[in-house]
Design an enzyme around this catalytic site. Sequence first.
Site, PDB file in Angstrom:
ATOM      1  N   LYS A  71       0.828  -1.210   0.000  1.00  0.00           N
ATOM      2  CA  LYS A  71       0.000   0.000   0.000  1.00  0.00           C
ATOM      3  C   LYS A  71       0.859   1.255   0.000  1.00  0.00           C
ATOM      4  O   LYS A  71       0.590   2.195  -0.737  1.00  0.00           O
ATOM      5  CB  LYS A  71      -0.898   0.040   1.242  1.00  0.00           C
ATOM      6  N   THR A  73       4.068   1.662  -0.913  1.00  0.00           N
ATOM      7  CA  THR A  73       4.787   1.875  -2.176  1.00  0.00           C
ATOM      8  C   THR A  73       3.821   2.337  -3.258  1.00  0.00           C
ATOM      9  O   THR A  73       4.167   3.196  -4.066  1.00  0.00           O
ATOM     10  CB  THR A  73       5.512   0.594  -2.643  1.00  0.00           C
ATOM     11  N   ARG A  94       1.255   7.536   6.838  1.00  0.00           N
ATOM     12  CA  ARG A  94       1.352   7.384   8.291  1.00  0.00           C
ATOM     13  C   ARG A  94       2.815   7.333   8.717  1.00  0.00           C
ATOM     14  O   ARG A  94       3.666   6.882   7.956  1.00  0.00           O
ATOM     15  CB  ARG A  94       0.661   6.087   8.725  1.00  0.00           C
ATOM     16  N   LYS A 105       8.890  -6.556  11.107  1.00  0.00           N
ATOM     17  CA  LYS A 105       8.281  -5.864   9.987  1.00  0.00           C
ATOM     18  C   LYS A 105       9.206  -4.853   9.324  1.00  0.00           C
ATOM     19  O   LYS A 105       9.156  -4.643   8.115  1.00  0.00           O
ATOM     20  CB  LYS A 105       7.002  -5.176  10.468  1.00  0.00           C
ATOM     21  N   ALA A 274      -4.433   0.012  13.204  1.00  0.00           N
ATOM     22  CA  ALA A 274      -5.644  -0.164  12.392  1.00  0.00           C
ATOM     23  C   ALA A 274      -6.573  -1.223  12.983  1.00  0.00           C
ATOM     24  O   ALA A 274      -7.605  -1.512  12.399  1.00  0.00           O
ATOM     25  CB  ALA A 274      -5.256  -0.528  10.965  1.00  0.00           C
ATOM     26  N   PHE A 302      -4.048  -1.997   6.900  1.00  0.00           N
ATOM     27  CA  PHE A 302      -4.584  -3.332   6.653  1.00  0.00           C
ATOM     28  C   PHE A 302      -5.382  -3.400   5.342  1.00  0.00           C
ATOM     29  O   PHE A 302      -5.153  -2.617   4.431  1.00  0.00           O
ATOM     30  CB  PHE A 302      -5.421  -3.814   7.837  1.00  0.00           C
ATOM     31  N   PHE A 383       5.366  -8.023  -9.231  1.00  0.00           N
ATOM     32  CA  PHE A 383       6.547  -8.706  -8.687  1.00  0.00           C
ATOM     33  C   PHE A 383       7.263  -9.427  -9.828  1.00  0.00           C
ATOM     34  O   PHE A 383       6.639  -9.849 -10.798  1.00  0.00           O
ATOM     35  CB  PHE A 383       6.135  -9.726  -7.616  1.00  0.00           C
ATOM     36  N   TRP A 411       7.727  -0.042  -7.755  1.00  0.00           N
ATOM     37  CA  TRP A 411       8.770  -0.573  -6.867  1.00  0.00           C
ATOM     38  C   TRP A 411      10.098  -0.648  -7.632  1.00  0.00           C
ATOM     39  O   TRP A 411      11.130  -0.243  -7.122  1.00  0.00           O
ATOM     40  CB  TRP A 411       8.358  -1.955  -6.333  1.00  0.00           C
TER      41      TRP A 411
END
Lengths: 557, 557
Positions: A71, A73, A94, A105, A274, A302, A383, A411
Site C-alpha cells: 500500500k 509503495t 502514516r 516488519k 488499524a 490493513f 513482482f 517498486w
Amino acid sequence: MSDIEIAQKATMLPIMDLAEQKLGVDRQHLDPYGHYKAKLCLDYVNSLGDKPDGKLILVTAISPTPAGEGKTTTTVGLGDALNRIGKKAVMCLREPSLGPCFGVKGGAAGGGYAQVVPMEDINLHFTGDFHAIGVAHNLLAALIDNHITQGNPLHIDPRRIQWKRVVDMNDRALRKVVIGMGGPGNGYVREDGYDIVVASEVMAILCLATDLKDLKERLGRIVIGYKADGKTPIYARDLKAHGAMAALLKDAIKPNLVQTLENNIAIIHGGPFANIAHGCNTVTATKTALKLADYVVTEAGFGADLGAEKFLDIKCRMAGLNPAAVVLVATVRALKFHGGVKKEDLNQENLAALEQGLANLERHVHNIREHYGLPCVVSINHFTFDTDAEIALLQKKCQELGVQAVVAKHWAQGGQGAEELARVVSGIVDNQPGKHSFVYGEDLSLWQKIEAIATKIYGAGAVTADPKVKSQLAAWNDEYGHYPICMAKTQMSFSTDPNAKGAPTGHTVHIREVRLANGAGFIVAIAGDMMTMPGLPKVPAAEHIDIDDNGRITGLF
Amino acid sequence: MSDIEIAQKATMLPIMDLAEQKLGVDRQHLDPYGHYKAKLCLDYVNSLGDKPDGKLILVTAISPTPAGEGKTTTTVGLGDALNRIGKKAVMCLREPSLGPCFGVKGGAAGGGYAQVVPMEDINLHFTGDFHAIGVAHNLLAALIDNHITQGNPLHIDPRRIQWKRVVDMNDRALRKVVIGMGGPGNGYVREDGYDIVVASEVMAILCLATDLKDLKERLGRIVIGYKADGKTPIYARDLKAHGAMAALLKDAIKPNLVQTLENNIAIIHGGPFANIAHGCNTVTATKTALKLADYVVTEAGFGADLGAEKFLDIKCRMAGLNPAAVVLVATVRALKFHGGVKKEDLNQENLAALEQGLANLERHVHNIREHYGLPCVVSINHFTFDTDAEIALLQKKCQELGVQAVVAKHWAQGGQGAEELARVVSGIVDNQPGKHSFVYGEDLSLWQKIEAIATKIYGAGAVTADPKVKSQLAAWNDEYGHYPICMAKTQMSFSTDPNAKGAPTGHTVHIREVRLANGAGFIVAIAGDMMTMPGLPKVPAAEHIDIDDNGRITGLF
C-alpha cells in the site's frame, strides 16, 4: 540494492525550497527539522480554510497476507506518477512506529524506488511526534497513580483503571505487569500493562483532532477508569491532565513534510493502529494536503474491510472528507495465497489458485462500489515472478467485474512505472468522481452499527456477543450512541478466523469486548484477541542495524 | 512577571544567523530544529580539532538548600555579562528532564532575566535527545527479556539483570514492578524497575563519549547483568544491541545551540543525574564550545562536593579538559539555612546564622583551592530580601578567606547585573588561570579512591562498607581499577546525613552498594538511599500547565 541503499543514493532537495517550489508554501510557514524534514505551522494550516479542496484518493488493499501487498509503495508510486503526468499531487502517509523497526516488519517508508526520504530519520525518531504522544500518555498514567497515592479524592477504583502505560517498542514482557511494588513509598500495588505507542488513545486523538482546541477537549474527555460502582467514569480533565498533555503535543499536531525519491512532497503525520484504532494519518494532514494540491493520495491500514471502512466511517465522517476514488492494491502472489498456495510456493505460476483467490479481491471491490459508493481501480503491484498468464487472467477477471486493473511497477521503476495507473485514476476522479456513502447511519444503535459492518462488509451470517457486552453497549447508547464503531478484528480475513482466506461468508462474528474511546470519539468493538503490544522475534531486526563512524546507518529496512 | 512570561517577551534571533554572527559557524554545519534551535553537525565538530581552546570556567555552588542557589542563572548571567564586556563567551548547560517539569522542581532553563530560550521547547521535548536516550535504553531492555524468552543461549540469570527500564517521568509506581505476567506468551516473570531517563547509563555514556565510534564501543560494553555464577558479566554487545542503540543516538550526539535572552549562544546538551551519574553536560558540547569561543562557562550538578568533584575527577580526566577557574554560587538565604534558620524565616536578617552557615562555603572554597588547585570566585546570587549588612558580612568573611566575593544581580537585571562578576572572573582566567589537580590518582585502588573523596572533600573521619562491598571492589580492581569513582550521596550535606548542614567533620561515610557502569567507565559508590525515580507531589506542576488555542503555553516554570 536494499531499500536503505536506494534511499541513501537519493538526491534530496532542501525541504524549505521544495515546499515553496512545489506547493507555494513560503518558508516562514515551516519549522525545519534538519534540512529535509519540516513541520507546517498551525497558523498557516488554519489560514487555508477558504481555498478549494483537491481530490482525495484512498489507497487500500485486499486482505493482507505474508506475501505483502504494498500500500505504501503504491501510494508513493501513484503520487510520483501523478506529478510525472503533470498533476499537482501530494501524498499523505502514516508515520512508522519504532517497535516494528527493531522487530520483524521493519520500517514503513515505502520500498524500492517508491520511497519517502530521509528514510532513516522517518523510520527512527522522525520529528518526535510519537515520543510526544508516548510522554503525554504516560504523564496521564503517572497522574492517575499519584492521585491514588495522595489520598484518591476522586475515588478512582484501582481495579477499574483502563488507562495503561505505553512504550514505542516491541516488548512482550510489559504486556501485563504489576506496579507499585516495594512498600508504601511507591504507592499501591495494582495490575497494569503496556501498549505500543501507536495503540494509545492519544494517538487516535491526535489523528482526529481538527485543531488545538479540539485536541485539548478530546484529551480532557478521555475516560481513564471508573469509580467503585463500575459505571461512573473518571475523565482525564478530572485529574487536570489535559492542559499539560496538549502542551506536550504542541509540535506533534503540526503536519510533517518530507519528499519522495523523485522530489515530490509527502506529508507524513500520525499513525494509529488499524485494529483498536482507525489506522489513518491525521485529519490535519489530509485537510492541509487537500488545500495545497489538486490530488491527494492517502493510505489506510490493513485491508479495505478494516482500513477503508474506518477511513470512511470514522475519519471521513468526523472530518467531512469526500474521497473521489479508491485504489485497491493486489498482488498476484497474495491472491494465490488467498487461493491456498503456501508461502514458499508463491513464486510458481498457479492460475487455478489465482482464480480461486480472486474471491477476496472481488469482495473488496464489491464493498467499495456497493457499500461505500466509490469508483474503484485495482492496482496490480508487480513482482518479478508474476507470469504473463497470471497477469492476463487477473486483468480478464477484473474486466468481467467491470473494474479497471492496471499493472504498476513503481517498486522497480519509480513513478514512471505507475504512470498508467495515474492516468486511469486521474481520469476517474476528474470525470466520474464518487460520492461516498457510509456503511451505517449515525442514528443506528451501537449494536446495529456493529451488525451493519459485520454483515455488509465482512459477509457475516451472524453477530454475537455476551449479554455483558450487549448491555454495556445499551448503557452507552444514550450518551455515546452517535459514536462510530472502531472494529478490532484480524486483518488476515474477512472473518474473525485469520486462516479463513478468500471471501468467507455466513460466518459468525463474536464481539468479545467493547471499549469506550471517549477522547477519540468512537467505540472499539473487539472480535478476537487483539495484540496491542507486539513481541520481538528470535533474531530481531535490531541485531542488524548499525551506524558507522561517519554516521551512515545500515541494516534498517 | 513569571519566567515563562519573560521568556515569551524575548526577541529571539534566528539561530542560524546568530551562530554565524557570533561564532562564525556557517549554516551548512547546522541542522535546524525550528528557527531557534539547531544541532551542530558532527563533521564540523570533528573538523575543529586544531583550533586553540578557549578558557573553561566551572560554575558550581555551596551545598544545595530548599532556599535555592542559582547555578544555571549564574552560568547564563555570567555568560551574558562576559559578552557584554566584549568577551566572546559561550555557555554550556545541561538539558532539562521532563519529569521534574511536571513535578515540583519545574524546568531548568534559568530564571528571571538570565534564561535560555525558547524556554518552552527547552523544557519540553527540546530536540528529542532524551527521548532517543530513553528508547535506546528500553531497546536493550526489550532485547534482554526477548533473549531469555527465546531460549536464553547466553544464560543470563534473570535474577541478576541490573539493566532496568526508563521513562522520562516522575512515576513512583514504576520504581519496583513485576514484568512478564500473563502466561508463557509474555515471557518469564521477574522483578524489574524503572529509573528516570536522566539516571540511565546511556545518558552518562552519551555525555562522556568523544565521537560515534567511542559511543558505540561504550554502549557495547554496558554490563546488563550476570550469569548464574554472579560473576560472569553479560555485555550489551553480546545481545548485538549496541549498533541499533548507537543508530538511535545519531542525532542525540550532536550538540544543541540555542540563545539567551540577550541573544548570546548557549549549547545545551546532555543532562545526567548528579548522584548516580556525573552531572555535567556532554564532553562533545564542552569541547566544541572551547573551539568556538574564548570563554566557556559551564555548570555541574548539585554542590561542589558532588558536581565539581565529578566534573574534575571524571569528566575533565576522561576528556582532557583544563578548567581555568571555578565560580562558587552562594546566596545569603542558603547560607542562613546552613546556619540553622528555618525556610520560612529566611527573609529576616540574621547575621549570626549567616556567619555560622559560612562554614559550608568555606569548606567548598577550601576544596576548590586546595584539592582541585583552582582559583575560586564566590558569586553572591542576590535576592531582594538580602540586607546590606548581610552582604557586607559575607564579603568581609570572603576577604578574610582571601577569596573575591561579587554580588551578582543577573536574575533581576540580566547580563548587566553580572558585569562585575564577569570582570573579576575574566581577570583571573586571563592572568592567573589555575592548573587543576585530581582528588585521587588513577592508580589508587577503587577503595582508596572512595576514601580520598570522602576524607578530602567530605571531611569524613571514616569510610566503611560491608565486606561484600569491599570484596566486590577488590574483585573489580584488576579489570576496572583504573576507573574513577562516581559517588552517589545526598547533595544536601558534606556528610551522608541530609540534615547535617554547614560543614560537618569527622563523620562516617558508609558505602552501601557499588555498581559497575562499564559503558560510562566509572564505578558508582552509593552512600545512603539514592532515588533514581522521583515521585509527583500532591499538586503536580502538570495541573497548572496549559496551552491556549493559539499555542501559547502557560504554567511552565
